[in-house]
Scaffold this active site. Sequence first.
Site, mmCIF file in Angstrom:
data_model
loop_
_atom_site.group_PDB
_atom_site.id
_atom_site.type_symbol
_atom_site.label_atom_id
_atom_site.label_comp_id
_atom_site.label_asym_id
_atom_site.label_seq_id
_atom_site.Cartn_x
_atom_site.Cartn_y
_atom_site.Cartn_z
ATOM 1 N N ARG A 63 -65.953 6.319 -3.340
ATOM 2 C CA ARG A 63 -64.965 6.000 -4.388
ATOM 3 C C ARG A 63 -65.639 5.052 -5.378
ATOM 4 N NH1 ARG A 63 -61.189 1.993 -5.548
ATOM 5 N NH2 ARG A 63 -59.267 2.725 -6.527
ATOM 6 N N LYS A 122 -68.126 -4.214 -6.275
ATOM 7 C CA LYS A 122 -67.321 -5.255 -5.636
ATOM 8 C C LYS A 122 -68.089 -6.573 -5.503
ATOM 9 C CE LYS A 122 -63.748 -2.561 -3.447
ATOM 10 N NZ LYS A 122 -63.068 -2.127 -2.222
#
Length: 276
Positions: free
Chosen positions: A255, A221
């Site tokens: 995840r 991210k």
Amino acid sequence: MTINCKGKLIDLNTPVVMGILNVTPDSFFDGGTYKDESSILKQVEKMLNEGATFIDIGAYSSRPGAKDISEEEELQRITPIVSLLIKNFSDILISIDTFRSKIADECLQLGASLINDISAGKLDTNMFPIIAKHKVPYIMMHMRGTPKTMQQKTDYKNLIPNILYYFSERITTARDLGINDIIIDPGFGFAKTIAQNYEILQHLNVFNTLNTPILAGLSRKSMIYKTLNTNAANALNGTTALNMIALQNSAKILRVHDVKEANECIKLYKELNYIE
């Protein structure tokens, strides 16, 4: 700490990995990569062989400013993939990344095992009843607004208490409908600044007060690659570093796009903490 997936109890006292399969053309990291049956099957087989407990399929890009697509288009993208994976991997546990109850309902009927909802039921009021009907585990994430508007909604007065209150309300509503297996995701990158993301990570174990497993979705991210002045393609090392911090602060599910590296992280964490 266990969840029931299609009659199979998954023990989350030991952390596990959820592998990401994006079947969108515009996801921030792997958008457009998996376009045909062969590439999809190859990637899923790779993730399962590397130790993924769950495969999370998303057909709607939730990156900041992503294009909205219709419910029909999301269905057309995702249901053939669910059927393909169920046919080829008999024991697979499929998570469906959607905030739409119709998508959740259709995929669960096809054999998916759990639902991963970025809106915690706030973008579709029928989501909770659908989860209750199917009696499947439910991942609820914290987000303000929608993927299109969330980056303008970062004005928290008290970040951690605000998120705790949000989850408390959502969990209570879900429990009242008979939803038992709930997992929370603080929503790294969703309506949060980079500094707020790191504040959440630093205080992740505070969410243990909610008595639910915690999922950490940090993989590649912008909070990583912007801090390192690089890009998503070069953010694996940073992802691994933050995954270890998430584990140390009570995350039970990682995840990720990179299953092998996440599982290695878990193995080292277990050794460090004397977990069998």
